[in-house]
Design a protein around this motif. Structure first.
Motif, PDB file in Angstrom:
ATOM      1  N   VAL A 233       0.807  -1.218   0.009  1.00 19.33           N
ATOM      2  CA  VAL A 233       0.041  -0.014  -0.025  1.00 19.33           C
ATOM      3  C   VAL A 233       0.674   1.152  -0.063  1.00 19.33           C
ATOM      4  CG1 VAL A 233      -1.871  -0.999   1.170  1.00 19.33           C
ATOM      5  CG2 VAL A 233      -0.118   0.067   2.622  1.00 19.33           C
ATOM      6  N   LEU A 234       0.266   2.340  -0.402  1.00 13.63           N
ATOM      7  CA  LEU A 234       0.959   3.585  -0.637  1.00 13.63           C
ATOM      8  C   LEU A 234       1.388   4.061   0.923  1.00 13.63           C
ATOM      9  CD1 LEU A 234       2.068   5.848  -2.468  1.00 13.63           C
ATOM     10  CD2 LEU A 234      -0.341   6.960  -2.018  1.00 13.63           C
ATOM     11  N   THR A 235       2.396   4.316   1.109  1.00 14.22           N
ATOM     12  CA  THR A 235       3.016   4.898   2.514  1.00 14.22           C
ATOM     13  C   THR A 235       3.052   6.290   2.783  1.00 14.22           C
ATOM     14  OG1 THR A 235       5.426   4.979   1.752  1.00 14.22           O
ATOM     15  CG2 THR A 235       4.481   2.877   2.906  1.00 14.22           C
ATOM     16  N   GLU A 236       3.066   6.813   3.828  1.00  9.72           N
ATOM     17  CA  GLU A 236       3.091   8.282   3.886  1.00  9.72           C
ATOM     18  C   GLU A 236       4.266   8.910   3.224  1.00  9.72           C
ATOM     19  OE1 GLU A 236       0.974  10.140   5.419  1.00  9.72           O
ATOM     20  OE2 GLU A 236      -0.357   8.851   6.680  1.00  9.72           O
ATOM     21  N   GLU A 237       5.450   8.167   3.124  1.00  4.64           N
ATOM     22  CA  GLU A 237       6.614   8.769   2.417  1.00  4.64           C
ATOM     23  C   GLU A 237       6.160   8.701   1.082  1.00  4.64           C
ATOM     24  OE1 GLU A 237       7.286   5.684   4.564  1.00  4.64           O
ATOM     25  OE2 GLU A 237       7.295   7.381   5.966  1.00  4.64           O
ATOM     26  N   GLY A 238       5.591   7.492   0.782  1.00  9.15           N
ATOM     27  CA  GLY A 238       5.103   7.608  -0.797  1.00  9.15           C
ATOM     28  C   GLY A 238       4.326   8.499  -1.259  1.00  9.15           C
ATOM     29  N   VAL A 239       3.346   8.787  -0.427  1.00  6.11           N
ATOM     30  CA  VAL A 239       2.625  10.346  -0.707  1.00  6.11           C
ATOM     31  C   VAL A 239       3.203  11.316  -1.215  1.00  6.11           C
ATOM     32  CG1 VAL A 239       0.523  11.563   0.008  1.00  6.11           C
ATOM     33  CG2 VAL A 239       0.449   9.247   0.546  1.00  6.11           C
ATOM     34  N   LYS A 240       4.270  11.574  -0.302  1.00  3.13           N
ATOM     35  CA  LYS A 240       4.927  12.705  -0.623  1.00  3.13           C
ATOM     36  C   LYS A 240       5.699  12.836  -1.912  1.00  3.13           C
ATOM     37  CE  LYS A 240       6.023  13.826   4.367  1.00  3.13           C
ATOM     38  NZ  LYS A 240       6.099  12.532   5.186  1.00  3.13           N
ATOM     39  N   LEU A 241       6.242  11.551  -2.625  1.00  2.00           N
ATOM     40  CA  LEU A 241       6.532  11.460  -3.765  1.00  2.00           C
ATOM     41  C   LEU A 241       5.889  11.561  -4.981  1.00  2.00           C
ATOM     42  CD1 LEU A 241       9.257   8.526  -2.815  1.00  2.00           C
ATOM     43  CD2 LEU A 241       9.907  11.006  -3.684  1.00  2.00           C
ATOM     44  N   LEU A 242       4.590  11.385  -4.661  1.00  2.00           N
ATOM     45  CA  LEU A 242       3.762  11.202  -5.734  1.00  2.00           C
ATOM     46  C   LEU A 242       3.051  12.334  -5.925  1.00  2.00           C
ATOM     47  CD1 LEU A 242       2.250   9.460  -8.068  1.00  2.00           C
ATOM     48  CD2 LEU A 242       0.640   8.677  -6.166  1.00  2.00           C
ATOM     49  N   ASP A 243       2.484  12.877  -4.765  1.00  2.00           N
ATOM     50  CA  ASP A 243       1.443  14.055  -4.919  1.00  2.00           C
ATOM     51  C   ASP A 243       1.997  15.190  -3.987  1.00  2.00           C
ATOM     52  OD1 ASP A 243      -0.805  15.576  -4.853  1.00  2.00           O
ATOM     53  OD2 ASP A 243      -1.989  14.624  -3.455  1.00  2.00           O
ATOM     54  N   VAL A 244       2.706  16.022  -4.809  1.00  2.00           N
ATOM     55  CA  VAL A 244       3.251  17.175  -4.281  1.00  2.00           C
ATOM     56  C   VAL A 244       2.295  18.183  -3.367  1.00  2.00           C
ATOM     57  CG1 VAL A 244       5.432  17.488  -5.712  1.00  2.00           C
ATOM     58  CG2 VAL A 244       3.423  18.490  -6.381  1.00  2.00           C
ATOM     59  N   SER A 245       0.806  18.163  -3.686  1.00  3.69           N
ATOM     60  CA  SER A 245       0.244  18.798  -3.083  1.00  3.69           C
ATOM     61  C   SER A 245      -0.248  18.220  -1.715  1.00  3.69           C
ATOM     62  CB  SER A 245      -1.284  19.066  -3.891  1.00  3.69           C
ATOM     63  OG  SER A 245      -1.998  17.871  -3.781  1.00  3.69           O
ATOM     64  N   GLY A 246       0.248  17.004  -1.490  1.00  2.00           N
ATOM     65  CA  GLY A 246      -0.028  16.226  -0.188  1.00  2.00           C
ATOM     66  C   GLY A 246      -1.530  15.945   0.231  1.00  2.00           C
ATOM     67  N   LYS A 247      -2.698  16.056  -1.001  1.00  2.00           N
ATOM     68  CA  LYS A 247      -3.834  15.709  -0.640  1.00  2.00           C
ATOM     69  C   LYS A 247      -4.244  14.320  -0.726  1.00  2.00           C
ATOM     70  CE  LYS A 247      -5.276  20.346  -2.319  1.00  2.00           C
ATOM     71  NZ  LYS A 247      -5.220  21.246  -3.592  1.00  2.00           N
ATOM     72  N   LEU A 248      -3.579  13.680  -1.368  1.00  2.00           N
ATOM     73  CA  LEU A 248      -3.752  12.070  -1.332  1.00  2.00           C
ATOM     74  C   LEU A 248      -3.639  11.360  -0.078  1.00  2.00           C
ATOM     75  CD1 LEU A 248      -4.734  10.121  -3.556  1.00  2.00           C
ATOM     76  CD2 LEU A 248      -2.221   9.347  -3.802  1.00  2.00           C
ATOM     77  N   LYS A 249      -4.380  10.531   0.320  1.00  2.00           N
ATOM     78  CA  LYS A 249      -4.270   9.790   1.654  1.00  2.00           C
ATOM     79  C   LYS A 249      -3.443   8.478   1.368  1.00  2.00           C
ATOM     80  CE  LYS A 249      -8.655  11.402   3.573  1.00  2.00           C
ATOM     81  NZ  LYS A 249      -9.385  12.054   2.485  1.00  2.00           N
ATOM     82  N   ALA A 250      -2.704   8.041   2.512  1.00  2.00           N
ATOM     83  CA  ALA A 250      -1.922   6.891   2.415  1.00  2.00           C
ATOM     84  C   ALA A 250      -2.902   5.623   2.540  1.00  2.00           C
ATOM     85  CB  ALA A 250      -0.801   6.933   3.769  1.00  2.00           C
ATOM     86  N   GLY A 251      -2.292   4.641   2.293  1.00  4.60           N
ATOM     87  CA  GLY A 251      -2.986   3.288   2.567  1.00  4.60           C
ATOM     88  C   GLY A 251      -3.716   2.838   1.237  1.00  4.60           C
ATOM     89  N   ILE A 252      -3.648   3.406   0.085  1.00  9.55           N
ATOM     90  CA  ILE A 252      -4.352   2.837  -0.834  1.00  9.55           C
ATOM     91  C   ILE A 252      -3.499   1.850  -1.479  1.00  9.55           C
ATOM     92  CG2 ILE A 252      -4.692   3.500  -3.403  1.00  9.55           C
ATOM     93  CD1 ILE A 252      -4.624   6.665  -2.472  1.00  9.55           C
ATOM     94  N   PRO A 253      -4.209   0.546  -1.896  1.00  9.68           N
ATOM     95  CA  PRO A 253      -3.472  -0.424  -2.404  1.00  9.68           C
ATOM     96  C   PRO A 253      -2.773  -0.339  -3.731  1.00  9.68           C
ATOM     97  CG  PRO A 253      -5.788  -0.876  -2.414  1.00  9.68           C
ATOM     98  CD  PRO A 253      -5.628   0.477  -1.742  1.00  9.68           C
ATOM     99  N   LEU A 254      -1.819  -1.008  -4.062  1.00  9.06           N
ATOM    100  CA  LEU A 254      -0.954  -1.023  -5.257  1.00  9.06           C
ATOM    101  C   LEU A 254      -0.955  -2.525  -5.900  1.00  9.06           C
ATOM    102  CD1 LEU A 254       0.124   1.951  -3.969  1.00  9.06           C
ATOM    103  CD2 LEU A 254       1.994   1.539  -5.681  1.00  9.06           C
ATOM    104  N   CYS A 255      -1.124  -2.468  -7.282  1.00  7.79           N
ATOM    105  CA  CYS A 255      -0.941  -3.889  -7.838  1.00  7.79           C
ATOM    106  C   CYS A 255       0.386  -4.056  -8.123  1.00  7.79           C
ATOM    107  CB  CYS A 255      -2.001  -3.866  -9.038  1.00  7.79           C
ATOM    108  SG  CYS A 255      -1.049  -2.883 -10.455  1.00  7.79           S
ATOM    109  N   PRO A 256       0.889  -5.102  -8.418  1.00  5.87           N
ATOM    110  CA  PRO A 256       2.144  -5.546  -8.843  1.00  5.87           C
ATOM    111  C   PRO A 256       2.647  -4.644 -10.025  1.00  5.87           C
ATOM    112  CG  PRO A 256       0.937  -7.731  -8.453  1.00  5.87           C
ATOM    113  CD  PRO A 256      -0.108  -6.638  -8.377  1.00  5.87           C
ATOM    114  N   PRO A 257       3.735  -4.131 -10.163  1.00  5.59           N
ATOM    115  CA  PRO A 257       4.309  -3.038 -11.125  1.00  5.59           C
ATOM    116  C   PRO A 257       4.594  -3.886 -12.116  1.00  5.59           C
ATOM    117  CG  PRO A 257       6.026  -3.296  -9.261  1.00  5.59           C
ATOM    118  CD  PRO A 257       4.899  -4.095  -8.841  1.00  5.59           C
ATOM    119  N   GLU A 258       4.171  -3.482 -13.537  1.00  2.17           N
ATOM    120  CA  GLU A 258       4.316  -4.445 -14.829  1.00  2.17           C
ATOM    121  C   GLU A 258       5.307  -3.531 -15.830  1.00  2.17           C
ATOM    122  OE1 GLU A 258       4.284  -7.000 -16.052  1.00  2.17           O
ATOM    123  OE2 GLU A 258       3.334  -8.252 -14.884  1.00  2.17           O
ATOM    124  N   GLY A 259       5.461  -4.454 -16.732  1.00  3.59           N
ATOM    125  CA  GLY A 259       6.629  -3.880 -17.888  1.00  3.59           C
ATOM    126  C   GLY A 259       5.509  -3.209 -19.175  1.00  3.59           C
TER     127      GLY A 259
END
Length: 532
Positions: A233-259
């Protein structure tokens, strides 16, 4: 669907997000529960050539991810008047292969080496011999072994080796995992266990044993997951890397990364056995989902897997439409010189359709579309070439037809290995890319080239970011025991049949005659490379 319905889906997280990092563009696509794109954002970027290596630096990677995500959230706000704060699930996808090696503290040891690098020739050759399995130069294991052969000092410090998509996923979730399709471009997969091939891992360890590294290969590779499995799942540190506005909440599930190969299969509904897809643009590749292993190693054929871990044979050619487009431009120049202003799409469609009036085998004409080298036919560099005899039937229809045929010439040679030597059965191929833009023409010629029905979907333009968003949806909304291909046909492509075209026996016969001439004439192309 009404605006309120979309708004509600966004606010309650009944959406999934896919972000794909392609070689020139990063794209983010948000989809609703019906797997329809409802918002998107993109960011253009370019690789750099530094110290003889094609690379992207980490700052550019994160700036690109943040920009494409930020643009997508602006798109949401503009269209639906709401802020995006939660998402049902997220997936990342990227260019396959390449080399990202990290030390104990998670620092990148050498700049990211992308799939474009051809600096691993000796490693690729030796590993193919040792494993008796085709290991292309761009695979991660070839990059690692080449670094070992080069005596690079960083190798002893490696604690984690991954791909671009695997790197981003790890930084956002803390999980060192990869989807099996992406993993299959790092190191060979055993299709029974859907994991890295154990005996080949042991062979590799033995091969490098004299170096006394503190790691074993299985310790530094990511954990392999199949489509539908949970990948963190998306961590608190992950949120900072993805959403610079910081509005997104942590805890969102991620699927396996693919090619990008796997997301392309999903986006074209070609993950089921006996199906495949052909992407035909500047370069062309075909992927066919196999029912069983091939009988032997072929240097022309790479083996990867679908996101569910089924074996896929891949034929890739460097050249496809460039020469064809160059000739179409010459005709446009002629039209302008004659004072006729026709738009490009009209010129394309007129010339492409003209090709259908030609002799089945192109009237004895021959062309090679080699702007660059072509490994299927063993060329290091190329020379676009057009040749005829005084007896050839030289008219516009045959001229256009031969250039459409030759765009698929090298691909046909690779696919013939599968279809003729290995007796691979294909029920349907899905076509996408520029060659298929003019209605019916590229599709008809493709069907003739490989003697397999070819379908073109309206949705094919949605691409890999949409494909990885669907994989995220599959993870959170599949039914018990529902396979990925069942999910796609039921929830994504139902009613979206596109157009399916059966091969015309005249085209099949004509292409067989043309390809014999093409193979016989390769000497002419060799001579052109020597002389010009």
């Amino acid at each position: 669907m009404g605006m309120e319905h979309f708004k509600d889906a966004i606010l309650t997280g009944k959406t999934t997000l896919g972000i794909e990092l392609g070689s020139t563009r990063i794209k983010a696509v948000l989809v609703n529960e019906e797997n329809e794109p409802i918002a998107s954002g993109s960011h253009d970027w370019e690789n750099q050539y530094i110290d003889n290596v094609w690379t992207y630096n980490l700052d550019d990677i994160w700036r690109g991810v943040q920009n494409s995500y930020g643009q997508m959230t602006s798109d949401v706000k503009n269209k639906y008047g709401v802020e995006l704060t939660t998402i049902g699930a997220i997936g990342f996808s990227g260019m396959m292969h390449g080399y990202m090696a990290f030390d104990e503290s998670g620092e990148l040891l050498v700049p990211f080496r992308t799939w474009r690098n051809t600096i691993t020739g000796p490693a690729s050759e030796q590993l193919t011999n040792v494993f008796q399995y085709q290991i292309p130069q761009r695979w991660s294991i070839a990059h690692l072994y080449q670094a070992i052969l080069n005596g690079e000092s960083h190798v002893k410090n490696i604690r984690f080796l991954t791909t671009l998509a695997g790197y981003i996923h790890w930084k956002l979730t803390g999980e060192k995992v990869l989807g099996v399709g992406e993993a299959s471009g790092m190191f060979p997969i055993d299709i029974n266990t859907k994991d890295f091939n154990k005996s080949m891992l042991a062979q590799f360890n033995e091969l490098v044993a004299s170096n006394d590294y503190s790691w074993k290969i299985e310790d530094i590779l990511p954990k392999v997951l199949v489509a539908g499995e949970s990948a963190g799942v998306l961590t608190e540190e992950g949120v900072k890397l993805l959403d610079v506005s910081g509005k997104l909440k942590a805890g969102i599930p991620l699927c396996p990364p693919e090619g990008d190969a796997g997301t392309g299969m999903v986006a074209t509904n070609s993950v089921a056995k006996r199906t495949g897809n052909v992407s035909a643009g500047t370069s062309v590749f075909a992927m066919a989902v196999l029912e069983k292993e091939l009988s032997k190693v072929y240097e022309e054929i790479d083996l990867v897997t679908t996101p569910s871990g089924d074996l896929v044979a891949m034929v890739h050619c460097n050249n496809c439409t460039s020469d064809l487009n160059a000739w179409v431009s010459i005709f446009k120049e002629f039209a302008s010189a004659m004072g006729m202003e026709a738009d490009m799409s009209k010129i394309f469609s007129t010339l492409y359709n003209k090709a259908l009036e030609g002799n089945a085998e192109c009237g004895g004409l021959l062309a090679y579309n080699y702007f660059s080298g072509e490994h299927i036919t063993h060329f290091e560099e190329g020379r676009p070439l057009f040749v005829r005899t005084p007896e050839s039937k030289f008219n516009l229809a045959n001229f256009m037809r031969v250039h459409l045929f030759t765009a698929l010439g090298a691909l046909k040679i690779g696919l013939d290995i599968l279809l003729k030597q290995e007796s691979v059965q294909l029920d349907e191929i899905f076509g996408h890319g520029g060659l298929f833009k003019t209605k019916d023409v590229g599709q008809k010629i493709m069907a003739g080239a490989i003697n397999v029905p070819v379908s073109v979907m309206e949705t094919a333009g949605e691409g890999g970011a949409w494909g990885i968003a669907i994989l995220a949806s599959y993870m959170i909304s599949k039914e018990e025991g529902q396979s990925l291909d069942e999910y796609l046909s039921k929830h994504v492509f139902q009613g979206k049949t596109g157009s399916k075209m059966q091969p015309d026996p005249r085209d099949v016969e004509g292409f067989e005659q043309f390809i014999k001439r093409y193979i016989d004439g390769l000497e002419i192309e060799r001579k052109a490379v020597e002389i010009l």
